[in-house]
Design a protein around this motif. Structure first.
Motif, short mmCIF file in Angstrom:
data_model
loop_
_atom_site.label_atom_id
_atom_site.label_comp_id
_atom_site.label_asym_id
_atom_site.label_seq_id
_atom_site.Cartn_x
_atom_site.Cartn_y
_atom_site.Cartn_z
N TYR A 100 64.17 72.07 39.61
CA TYR A 100 63.68 72.69 40.85
C TYR A 100 64.86 73.16 41.69
N LEU A 109 56.89 76.46 47.20
CA LEU A 109 56.51 75.99 48.54
C LEU A 109 55.79 77.08 49.31
N ARG A 165 49.55 66.33 43.74
CA ARG A 165 49.07 67.49 44.51
C ARG A 165 49.23 67.25 46.00
N VAL A 168 52.95 67.40 47.14
CA VAL A 168 53.50 68.76 47.25
C VAL A 168 52.92 69.45 48.48
N MET A 182 61.32 66.70 48.70
CA MET A 182 60.11 66.66 47.89
C MET A 182 60.15 65.46 46.96
N THR A 186 57.17 62.75 46.90
CA THR A 186 56.44 62.54 45.65
C THR A 186 56.51 61.08 45.23
#
Length: 197
Positions: A100, A109, A165, A168, A182, A186
Motif C-alpha cells: 500500500y 481512500l 470493511r 477501512v 490504516m 485495521t
C-alpha cells in the motif's frame, strides 16, 4: 501456481490503471457526470476494451477494492493450523501495508470516501466484500479441515470481512490524526472482532 502469465499481469495492470483513473474522474466530476468514454480515453484504452473488463462504469473501481483478498485467503489457507489467526493476519497486514505504501494508496481512500455519497460506488464496495466472504471461508475451512459451507468458517470469514470493511471506512471517513495509520486501525478492528467472538 507461481506467477500469472505476462498477459494476465498486463490485464491486471490495465484494470488497476482504469480503476485509478475512474476514481480520479469520479472525485473530480462526480459519477453521474463521468462517462465510460471519458474513463477509457483517460486510461488510454478503447471504450470497447473498457466494456470487456467491466460491466458498468461504477464497476471500473473493483480492482482497487479486491486487491488484498487473495493474499489474505492464501495466508489463511497456507498457515499451520496451530498458528493463531491474529498472527497470520498481522503478517499479511505487514506485507499489504508495505505494498500500500509502495503504490499510492490515496485512490483507495478517495474511493471509500466516495462510497458515502455515491450509491453506485457503495453498491460495488459492498458487493466486493460480499464476494470476498466465500473466498475467505474456503481458506479458513481448508486450514481447519472443515467444509467451506460449514457455519464456523462462514461466520469467521464474515466477522473478519466486516471488521476489515469497517476499519477501512473508519480510516477513510474520519479526519486524519497524527500517528493514526490504516494499519493500526485495521489491527484494532480485528482485535475488537476477536474479543466479540
Amino acid at each position: 501456481m507461481g506467477r500469472p502469465p505476462l498477459t494476465e499481469r498486463r490485464k491486471a495492470a490495465t484494470r488497476l490503471e482504469i480503476a485509478e483513473t475512474a476514481v480520479r474522474l469520479f472525485a473530480e466530476q462526480g459519477v453521474a457526470a463521468t462517462s465510460a468514454d471519458e474513463i477509457a480515453a483517460a486510461s488510454g484504452v478503447s471504450t470497447r476494451t473498457l466494456w470487456r473488463y467491466f460491466a458498468t462504469k461504477e464497476s471500473c473501481v473493483r480492482p482497487l477494492l479486491s486487491v488484498g483478498v487473495d493474499s489474505l485467503a492464501a495466508a489463511f489457507r497456507d498457515a499451520p493450523p496451530d498458528r493463531p489467526l491474529a498472527e497470520v493476519f498481522a503478517a499479511v497486514q505487514m506485507g499489504e501495508m508495505e505494498a500500500y505504501r509502495e503504490r499510492d494508496g490515496e485512490p483507495v481512500l478517495t474511493l471509500v470516501r466516495l462510497t458515502r455519497t455515491e450509491p453506485g460506488l457503495r453498491a460495488v464496495w459492498l458487493q466486493t466484500h460480499l464476494e470476498a466472504e466465500p473466498v475467505l471461508a474456503a481458506a479458513l475451512a481448508h486450514r481447519a479441515g472443515e467444509d467451506p459451507e460449514a457455519l464456523r468458517p462462514r461466520v469467521a470469514a464474515a466477522v473478519i470481512n466486516v471488521a476489515l470493511r469497517v476499519a477501512v471506512e473508519d480510516f477513510a471517513w474520519k479526519p486524519a490524526a497524527p500517528g493514526r495509520t490504516m494499519e493500526a486501525v485495521t489491527r484494532e478492528a480485528v482485535r475488537i472482532a476477536a474479543e466479540g467472538l
